[in-house]
Design a protein around this motif. Sequence first.
Motif, short mmCIF file in Angstrom:
data_model
loop_
_atom_site.label_atom_id
_atom_site.label_comp_id
_atom_site.label_asym_id
_atom_site.label_seq_id
_atom_site.Cartn_x
_atom_site.Cartn_y
_atom_site.Cartn_z
N SER A 1 0.81 -1.22 0.00
CA SER A 1 0.00 0.00 0.00
C SER A 1 0.85 1.27 0.00
N ALA A 2 2.14 1.17 0.39
CA ALA A 2 3.02 2.34 0.41
C ALA A 2 3.62 2.62 -0.96
N ILE A 3 3.56 1.66 -1.87
CA ILE A 3 4.16 1.82 -3.20
C ILE A 3 3.17 2.57 -4.09
N GLU A 4 3.57 3.75 -4.56
CA GLU A 4 2.70 4.55 -5.43
C GLU A 4 2.76 4.09 -6.88
N TRP A 5 3.98 3.84 -7.36
CA TRP A 5 4.11 3.45 -8.76
C TRP A 5 5.39 2.65 -8.96
N VAL A 6 5.43 1.92 -10.05
CA VAL A 6 6.57 1.07 -10.38
C VAL A 6 7.01 1.40 -11.80
N ALA A 7 8.32 1.60 -11.97
CA ALA A 7 8.85 1.96 -13.28
C ALA A 7 9.77 0.87 -13.80
N ALA A 8 9.72 0.63 -15.09
CA ALA A 8 10.64 -0.31 -15.73
C ALA A 8 11.95 0.40 -16.02
N ALA A 9 13.07 -0.26 -15.71
CA ALA A 9 14.40 0.30 -15.94
C ALA A 9 15.30 -0.82 -16.46
N ASP A 10 15.30 -1.02 -17.79
CA ASP A 10 16.03 -2.12 -18.41
C ASP A 10 15.55 -3.46 -17.83
N ASN A 11 16.46 -4.20 -17.18
CA ASN A 11 16.09 -5.49 -16.59
C ASN A 11 15.67 -5.35 -15.13
N TYR A 12 15.43 -4.12 -14.69
CA TYR A 12 15.08 -3.85 -13.29
C TYR A 12 13.74 -3.12 -13.23
N ILE A 13 13.21 -3.07 -12.03
CA ILE A 13 12.08 -2.19 -11.76
C ILE A 13 12.45 -1.29 -10.60
N GLU A 14 11.89 -0.09 -10.61
CA GLU A 14 12.04 0.85 -9.50
C GLU A 14 10.71 0.92 -8.77
N LEU A 15 10.72 0.59 -7.50
CA LEU A 15 9.53 0.67 -6.67
C LEU A 15 9.54 2.02 -5.96
#
Length: 243
Positions: A157-171
Amino acid sequence: MRLLLIDDEAPARAKLRRLLQAQPGITELVEAADGLSALALLQRERFDGAFLDIEMPGLDGLSLAQQLPTGLAWVFCTAHQAHALQAFDLGAADYLLKPYTPERLAAALQRLRQQLLRPEAAAAAGAGLRSALQQQQPIDAHWLVEQRGALVKLPISAIEWVAAADNYIELHAPPQHYLERRSLASFLAQPAAQGFVRVHRCHAVNAAHIQRIQPLPHGEAELTLSSGQTLRVSRGYREQLRG
């Protein structure tokens, strides 16, 4: 501008009245203690805008919003974020979470004025989104993230959005963000991520954190999240959201 304040709690109405009286352009403030009283007033008198509580006895704010007269702009004022998506689908100018600041109220008032000037654009901003952006309750699940070499439980519930970054994701859980080796599609496939919806090939958002949906040219849109972060909704994903 003549406004109707609808809330079953007198202290809440008094606070809203006090804050609105400090704003320019307000000519009159009228109060209603419940939805049925508000409907009776709206049948007899003309108002430019309204501030509605959601959880009221009898006729609640969501049901009342479906019966408001054409040409009236409104803002929801509530202590519960769970109804935000349904509110935008109904055509709300803004969704004001209690307790709010004078600055946040001023922003909501500005959006109300904008809706009065451009009602067709404001209505288009949230139309059709409810079918895919389902109303979300706070999620109790956690996601394990690495922090200083240790695994830490991060509430979903604290995670607002998730971004794709090559082979990673940014939470992104403001003010923090975490990097994990995983694809965005893999994240979204997890049961814990059921409250997230992909709005762009590069990012997905937690539906419970959507505060505003603003239409843009060429069929795109812009989301504003709880932290104030804005994200683009690409045309293809917006059309998919319309179902």
